[in-house]
Motif scaffolding. Structure first.
Motif, PDB file in Angstrom:
ATOM      1  N   SER A  25     -13.994 -40.621   4.265  1.00  0.00           N
ATOM      2  CA  SER A  25     -14.544 -41.334   5.414  1.00  0.00           C
ATOM      3  C   SER A  25     -14.889 -40.383   6.545  1.00  0.00           C
ATOM      4  CB  SER A  25     -13.541 -42.389   5.908  1.00  0.00           C
ATOM      5  OG  SER A  25     -13.341 -43.398   4.945  1.00  0.00           O
ATOM      6  N   ARG A  52     -12.445 -45.213  10.586  1.00  0.00           N
ATOM      7  CA  ARG A  52     -11.925 -45.619   9.275  1.00  0.00           C
ATOM      8  C   ARG A  52     -11.020 -44.528   8.701  1.00  0.00           C
ATOM      9  NH1 ARG A  52     -16.157 -47.917   5.024  1.00  0.00           N
ATOM     10  NH2 ARG A  52     -16.230 -49.458   6.708  1.00  0.00           N
ATOM     11  N   ARG A  66      -7.604 -44.881  10.284  1.00  0.00           N
ATOM     12  CA  ARG A  66      -6.945 -46.086   9.790  1.00  0.00           C
ATOM     13  C   ARG A  66      -6.374 -45.845   8.384  1.00  0.00           C
ATOM     14  NH1 ARG A  66     -11.269 -49.814   9.190  1.00  0.00           N
ATOM     15  NH2 ARG A  66     -11.304 -49.877  11.467  1.00  0.00           N
ATOM     16  N   THR A  67      -7.160 -45.205   7.539  1.00  0.00           N
ATOM     17  CA  THR A  67      -6.716 -44.983   6.165  1.00  0.00           C
ATOM     18  C   THR A  67      -5.617 -43.929   6.107  1.00  0.00           C
ATOM     19  OG1 THR A  67      -8.990 -45.460   5.485  1.00  0.00           O
ATOM     20  CG2 THR A  67      -7.527 -44.550   3.819  1.00  0.00           C
ATOM     21  N   ASP A  99     -17.200 -41.204   9.687  1.00  0.00           N
ATOM     22  CA  ASP A  99     -16.540 -42.426  10.158  1.00  0.00           C
ATOM     23  C   ASP A  99     -15.083 -42.123  10.492  1.00  0.00           C
ATOM     24  OD1 ASP A  99     -15.579 -44.948  10.666  1.00  0.00           O
ATOM     25  OD2 ASP A  99     -16.499 -45.890   8.914  1.00  0.00           O
TER      26      ASP A  99
END
Length: 346
Positions: A218, A226, A229-230, A223
């Motif tokens: 990502s 994201r 978050r991951t 990004d």
């Protein structure tokens, strides 16, 4: 060295994947320390014929000669199926593999010697990919994955869990190589399969690691939201080993820096370094984190400094740790470029 052990050799396996019979003979002799005459009784051919094949003056075209070489050199079963599977040229997981049962559902005991052997070979493939790329070994690893997953339906309990981890490791390798060759959709498909198998088998370190890889994808795709978050999902996976937790924290640090959350990134980088230094020995880390040595941990900490625009800290950290990195040509080039750029900016 036994004939079976010889087939761990990456150059020999790559020659087989290409079906380059001249190279197969040469690489086998190199790995075994044999002369052409020593090879005569193994392949049932006189030395002049062997010499002609190796030099390209004679081609191996008949099934009889191919079988003689295959049997004489004792090619492992997971390799002999490669020429029979045209779908191994595809990048994405094939339908047949997606439909294969991915958990133990039968009673009885499965002989895991094949799986142990394939696991040892995969460790060699990881190191080979670090040194120069893995596309040439793609069909080999795909065939190994087939061999592993064919064992899964006949196992239960811990044996099935071991096979699921090995399958996940193969799928992760395939994802990484696909990404390096700009096959983004295939890379994501393989990493999803790796995650599913890791979760099914109860392997928290691998489940976290594949989240970490998705975060990397990502971030590379632009990004960072994201990606962070991951990476946090990777960090929050329960019961992680220190090495796996370190890898997740480092990825979260890089993603946080990309979002200009520099204080958060620095805290995460310190956490990653402290965790990595708890397990300085390779044997104390998961197999796919063999590379996370103390020197590598210091370099990752310096890389986080670079991401946070702490230029002098990045220069000092890379300069101190890079001589201890070892034989990783691509990584040496990466960190040298980082250090040169940080030096200009400092």
């Amino acid at each position: 060295m036994s004939s079976r052990a010889l087939w761990r050799d990456v150059r020999l396996r790559a020659a087989w994947a290409r079906q380059d019979w001249a190279a197969i003979l040469r690489e086998y002799r190199r790995a075994a320390g044999l002369s052409q005459r020593d090879l005569e009784p193994l392949v049932g051919m006189p030395q002049p014929h062997i010499s002609a094949i190796e030099s390209g003056r004679r081609q191996v075209t008949t099934a009889e000669v191919q079988a003689r070489i295959t049997e004489g050199l004792r090619v492992p079963p997971e390799l002999t199926s490669i020429p029979l599977r045209p779908d191994l040229d595809e990048w994405a997981p094939p339908t047949e593999l997606r439909e294969r049962i991915a958990h133990g559902d039968a009673t009885g005991r499965t002989d895991l010697r094949t799986a142990v052997w394939i696991g040892e070979v995969l460790a060699q493939h990881r190191r080979s990919e670090d040194e120069g790329g893995g596309q040439i070994l793609w069909p080999v690893v795909r065939s190994q994955l087939d061999a592993v997953t064919r064992l899964i339906p006949g196992t239960t309990g811990p044996a099935a869990d071991r096979l699921l981890l090995l399958a996940a490791e193969h799928a992760h390798w395939l994802s990484w190589v696909a990404w390096q060759h700009d096959r983004k959709g295939a890379a994501l498909a393989w990493i999803d399969m790796a995650h599913g198998w890791a979760v099914d088998g109860g392997h928290t370190d691998m489940a976290s690691w594949v989240h970490r890889i998705r975060s990397y994808y990502s971030l590379a795709h632009g990004d960072p939201t994201r990606a962070l978050r991951t990476a946090e999902a990777a960090r929050l996976t329960i019961s992680l080993s220190p090495a796996a937790a370190s890898a997740a924290a480092h990825q979260a640090a890089i993603a946080a820096a990309a979002l200009s959350e520099r204080d958060r990134a620095r805290r995460l980088a310190e956490e990653a370094l402290e965790l990595a230094l708890r397990v300085p020995e390779e044997t104390d880390r998961p197999g796919w984190l063999y590379w996370l040595s103390p020197a590598r941990a210091m370099l990752e900490f310096a890389d986080a400094s670079y991401a946070c625009r702490d230029w002098q800290a990045a220069v000092d950290g890379i300069r101190a740790a890079l001589p201890e990195l070892g034989d990783y040509p691509r990584d040496h080039a990466y960190y040298l470029a980082r250090m040169e750029d940080a030096t200009r900016r400092a």
